[in-house]
Scaffold this active site. Structure first.
Site, PDB file in Angstrom:
ATOM      1  N   ILE A   1     -27.763  12.016   4.479  1.00  0.00           N
ATOM      2  CA  ILE A   1     -27.724  10.575   4.765  1.00  0.00           C
ATOM      3  C   ILE A   1     -27.102  10.290   6.130  1.00  0.00           C
ATOM      4  O   ILE A   1     -27.152   9.171   6.621  1.00  0.00           O
ATOM      5  CB  ILE A   1     -26.985   9.832   3.623  1.00  0.00           C
ATOM      6  CG1 ILE A   1     -27.631  10.157   2.281  1.00  0.00           C
ATOM      7  CG2 ILE A   1     -26.969   8.337   3.831  1.00  0.00           C
ATOM      8  CD1 ILE A   1     -29.112   9.835   2.185  1.00  0.00           C
TER       9      ILE A   1
ATOM     10  N   LYS B   1       0.839  -1.212   0.000  1.00  0.00           N
ATOM     11  CA  LYS B   1       0.000   0.000   0.000  1.00  0.00           C
ATOM     12  C   LYS B   1       0.870   1.256   0.000  1.00  0.00           C
ATOM     13  O   LYS B   1       0.697   2.151  -0.827  1.00  0.00           O
ATOM     14  CB  LYS B   1      -0.902  -0.017   1.233  1.00  0.00           C
ATOM     15  CG  LYS B   1      -1.683   1.264   1.451  1.00  0.00           C
ATOM     16  CD  LYS B   1      -2.361   1.252   2.818  1.00  0.00           C
ATOM     17  CE  LYS B   1      -3.131   2.530   3.054  1.00  0.00           C
ATOM     18  NZ  LYS B   1      -4.325   2.635   2.189  1.00  0.00           N
TER      19      LYS B   1
ATOM     20  N   HIS C   1     -19.618  11.025  -4.429  1.00  0.00           N
ATOM     21  CA  HIS C   1     -18.335  10.395  -4.748  1.00  0.00           C
ATOM     22  C   HIS C   1     -17.477  11.301  -5.616  1.00  0.00           C
ATOM     23  O   HIS C   1     -16.320  11.005  -5.862  1.00  0.00           O
ATOM     24  CB  HIS C   1     -18.563   9.055  -5.443  1.00  0.00           C
ATOM     25  CG  HIS C   1     -19.311   8.098  -4.562  1.00  0.00           C
ATOM     26  ND1 HIS C   1     -20.666   7.887  -4.684  1.00  0.00           N
ATOM     27  CD2 HIS C   1     -18.912   7.350  -3.514  1.00  0.00           C
ATOM     28  CE1 HIS C   1     -21.054   7.027  -3.753  1.00  0.00           C
ATOM     29  NE2 HIS C   1     -20.020   6.694  -3.030  1.00  0.00           N
TER      30      HIS C   1
HETATM   31  N1  GLN Z   1     -25.148   7.053   7.579  1.00  0.00           N
HETATM   32  C1  GLN Z   1     -23.934   6.722   6.908  1.00  0.00           C
HETATM   33  C2  GLN Z   1     -23.204   7.983   6.499  1.00  0.00           C
HETATM   34  O1  GLN Z   1     -23.819   8.938   6.193  1.00  0.00           O
HETATM   35  C3  GLN Z   1     -24.214   5.883   5.683  1.00  0.00           C
HETATM   36  C4  GLN Z   1     -22.951   5.451   5.010  1.00  0.00           C
HETATM   37  C5  GLN Z   1     -23.170   4.466   3.880  1.00  0.00           C
HETATM   38  O2  GLN Z   1     -24.242   4.292   3.404  1.00  0.00           O
HETATM   39  N2  GLN Z   1     -22.140   3.827   3.438  1.00  0.00           N
HETATM   40  O3  GLN Z   1     -22.005   8.021   6.434  1.00  0.00           O
HETATM   41 ZN    ZN Z   2     -24.543   5.158   1.311  1.00  0.00          ZN
END
Ligand code: GLN
Ligand code: ZN
Length: 768
Positions: free
Chosen positions: A437, A19, A700
């Site tokens: 999220i 790595k 992303h």
């Molecule tokens: N609740 C998590 C975040 O917002 C969800 C992460 C994920 O779905 N990989 O980081």
């Molecule tokens: Zn996610």
């Protein structure tokens, strides 16, 4: 005599040397010769480990700087034409351009890297070959032969491991005009022939050809292609056909029949096939038995292995080889340095190096009698017995607790429309409600805070104060942005599974148990060794604190049982479904505590639900049934007025949409922005009954989406989903992004939702 070998070995090195060498090289700090030297050293060390353990061959060809499928793309000379490499471009530069879109030293103009996808049902990701009707093959790289020569120069007997031609074709994707990729086999086989001839000329006696697709449900033309293809590969070194990750079922007979000199089967995933293979495989062929689990970190049951081997030796005379079930790529390297692990738990573990020792111990016991390895065998038996009986693993009350689970515990009190009405009056949200999220940017400061606390340099109360300040900042910022449903930001979490694993009973954590995920990226999965339960609340303090800072609804954030299970090394002494149910009960308690503390919305992330799908479609429903039941058990024990969200970060839903609907979350947020809402096609054929937040901001990418672009995405979604059931949110958590990217993106997102509300006021909903 039972011989021993492995199918492949981890590449990273004890200190993840690969790595760090790769990343230094990519940053332009080192030369190709430096990287090559690290590769050579790692190979030499790993071969030495195999020989020191007494294996009969060292395996060559499993090493890769980035990915072994990428190595095959170069070996077989099929780099996609779209990269338009100049003839003078070095092989290593082309390699990293395929993998990452640019050569490390930056001479080559950027191109879109090869797509990356999961290697069967593992968390390893390979680079996807690209097939067009014009794809040609030729011997394109000398690297494999150089590595063989390297091992030979070190005095090792060599077995070469390669992907088989059919699996290699299967793994690639057709680009451009549609055609049948199997038609490339005619062009591919002669190159395999050349490689095998070269290896034979170098004195290699065995080549392992991996054909794991024999464990999939293959279309008939693929199945039929095997025999004629392998008939054309005879005459070179002896061939060991290697299968793994799955029972072979109706392809078992085919695997036994192919014109090769040996067959490897995964006896961990398919113990029931051992007897049949022993029966069907012609006696002159080698049978390689994968009896040591290559996908998990437990020491084996020595008597189980010895008994199977003994039974086979009592049958017709044949050559038997003992091996791990699959490549050891999927387990960490060495458990010895794990000094922080609890001694008892550590005594149960075998990482890759320990698995080499297990192979040699068991083969010696068979070949020379148990007396030859009495102390080692006694220790192995004791370790196995201790795990079976340990009170660390088995809680006396667990059986009764599980027996009390009823289907009603996974049911909401009322159907969605009734709940939705109650929630609407409690939450008073506008049309197109906006939310995120869960995580907000994990700044240097937060990571520093957590590190200092873990290292014991920062006291508990100072740490808590630091996290509270972070939460307060995140809440204030969301209020200023005008988001409708707020989150606390997850600043206290390093990882969405580790955070919960560390607070639940039944989990242990290695300090250095890294497993390659892709390229230079590694993950360190938690070790789920025993009955799981929740000794105390895990998130309530942070989330209620966040809720106390605002009038807006606060969304509590949890990781779901299926994701915790799928991202951990899991105990093998009971079905995964049972382990998952235990985790579900623990999360259920947390959900109920959050509800009791007045949190009106709770999100339970199931990012890894899809990952757990078995390789064979015929086994999907069984998995989905228990996985969704576990989720429902965790989530649905709440009152109607509590709103449950779930989140999944991928966009392939078509084939599991019914299972997702059965989760019965009030709101599901999913990834869609990169596919321009294409995934919503799934929602076309199947009317998803509850609310959906299709991601409109691709987190992303560092790009900041415009208000117009997001409006457009929501409008597209609104063509398929009634707008009363649409939420507006990013694709996933924001923790990997910077505040300076997140702020303008969320400003635009909120503006897009507001604009759509305006429009909706002037334009009545269409019938749907
Ligand atoms: N609740 C998590 C975040 O917002 C969800 C992460 C994920 O779905 N990989 O980081
Ligand atoms: Zn996610």
């Amino acid at each position: 005599m039972i011989a021993t070998h492995i199918l492949g070995f981890p590449r990273m090195g004890a200190q993840r040397e690969l790595k760090f060498a790769l990343e230094a090289y990519w940053r332009g700090e080192t030369q190709p010769s430096d990287l090559e030297r690290v590769g050579r050293e790692l190979r030499a060390r790993h071969w030495a480990l195999q020989r020191e353990a007494g294996l009969d061959w060292v395996t060559v060809g499993d090493f890769a700087f980035y990915d072994h499928v990428a190595n095959h793309i170069q070996l077989l000379g099929c780099e996609p034409a779209r990269f338009a490499f100049r003839p003078e471009t070095e092989e290593l530069d082309r390699y990293f351009t395929l993998a990452r879109g640019r050569a490390a030293r930056g001479t080559e103009p950027g191109a879109a890297a090869l797509e990356m996808t999961k290697w069967f049902d593992t968390n390893y990701h390979y680079l996807v070959p690209e097939w067009t009707p014009d794809t040609c093959f030729q011997l394109g790289s000398q690297r494999l032969f150089e590595e063989v020569a390297e091992a030979q120069a070190l005095g090792h007997p060599v077995k070469v491991a390669l992907l088989g031609p059919l699996t290699f074709l299967w793994l690639g994707k057709v680009r451009g005009p549609h055609f049948h990729r199997l038609s490339l086999l005619e062009r591919l086989l002669p190159v395999y022939g050349q490689i095998l001839a070269r290896l034979k000329a170098m004195g290699v006696t065995w080549v392992q050809l991996d054909e794991p697709i024999l464990g999939l449900e293959l279309p008939p033309e693929w199945r039929q292609a095997f025999e004629p293809a392998y008939a054309r590969l005879t005459g070179g070194p002896q061939l060991l056909l290697a299968t793994y990750f799955s029972p072979l079922q109706d392809q078992l007979n085919l695997a036994c029949r192919l014109p090769v000199q040996g067959l490897h089967i995964d006896a961990v995933r398919a113990p029931e096939e051992v007897a049949t293979v022993a029966d069907w495989l012609p006696a002159h062929k080698v049978l390689s038995l994968g009896l040591i689990d290559g996908r998990n970190i437990w020491r084996c049951n020595p008597d189980g292995v010895l008994e199977t081997l003994g039974r086979l030796q009592a049958g017709p005379r044949r050559s038997l080889w003992l091996a791990p079930s699959c490549s050891l790529l999927h387990v960490p390297l060495d458990v010895t340095p794990e000094t922080a692990l609890d001694g008892e738990v550590k005594s149960w573990l075998a990482f890759a190096q320990q698995k080499l020792e297990e192979l040699s111990l068991l083969a010696t016991a068979m070949n020379q009698g148990e007396g030859a390895v009495a102390p080692g065998l006694a220790a192995a038996r004791a370790a196995w017995a201790s795990r079976q009986a340990s009170s660390r693993v088995h809680q006396p009350w667990m059986g009764e607790t599980l027996a009390r689970i009823t289907p009603a515990m996974g049911e909401r009190q009322s159907p969605y429309p009734q709940r939705a009405a109650l929630q609407a009056s409690r939450l008073a949200l506008p049309l197109f409600p906006t939310t995120t999220i869960g995580s907000f940017p994990q700044t240097k400061e937060i990571r520093h805070l957590r590190r200092e606390f873990r290292a014991g340099h920062l006291g508990e109360s100072a740490y808590r104060e630091g996290i509270r300040q972070e939460i307060a900042y995140t809440v204030r910022t969301q209020e200023a942005l005008g988001l409708d449903v707020l989150v606390h930001g997850e600043g206290e979490r390093n990882d969405m599974v580790e955070y919960f694993g560390e607070q639940l009973e039944g989990f242990a954590f290695s300090g250095n148990g890294w497993v390659q995920s892709y390229g230079s990226r590694c993950v360190k999965p938690p070790i789920l060794f025993g009955d799981v339960y929740r000794p105390r609340p895990m998130t309530v303090e942070w989330i209620t604190y966040a809720a106390s800072l605002t009038e807006k609804p606060m969304k509590g954030m949890l990781t779901g049982p299926v994701t915790i299970l799928n991202w951990s090394f899991v105990r093998d002494d009971q079905p995964r479904a049972v382990t998952c149910r235990q985790i579900a009960l623990a999360i259920r308690e947390e959900v109920q505590d959050l509800e009791g503390a007045g949190i009106p919305i709770i999100q339970i992330d199931e990012a890894a639900l899809r990952e757990g799908l078995p390789l064979r479609r015929s086994a999907w429903q069984g998995y989905l049934d228990w996985a969704v039941d576990a989720y429902r058990l965790a989530a649905n024990g709440v009152e109607d007025r509590t709103q449950i969200h779930t989140h999944m970060c991928y966009s392939e839903f078509n084939d599991i949409i019914a299972a997702i609907a059965r989760m019965d979350a009030d709101v599901i947020t999913i990834e869609t922005s990169r596919s321009h809402m294409e995934l919503l096609e799934a929602f076309e054929n199947f009317r998803y009954p509850n609310a959906i937040g299709p991601g409109v901001y691709d987190i992303h990418s560092p790009r900041i989406p415009t208000r117009e672009a997001m409006e457009d995405l929501i409008n597209r979604a609104a063509q398929r989903i009634p707008r009363e059931r649409l939420w507006v949110n990013p694709d996933c958590g924001l923790k990997t992004r910077q505040w300076q990217e997140v702020l303008p993106a969320l400003v635009n997102m909120v503006a897009a939702a507001r604009e759509l509300r305006e429009q909706a006021n002037t334009c009545p909903p269409q019938a749907s």
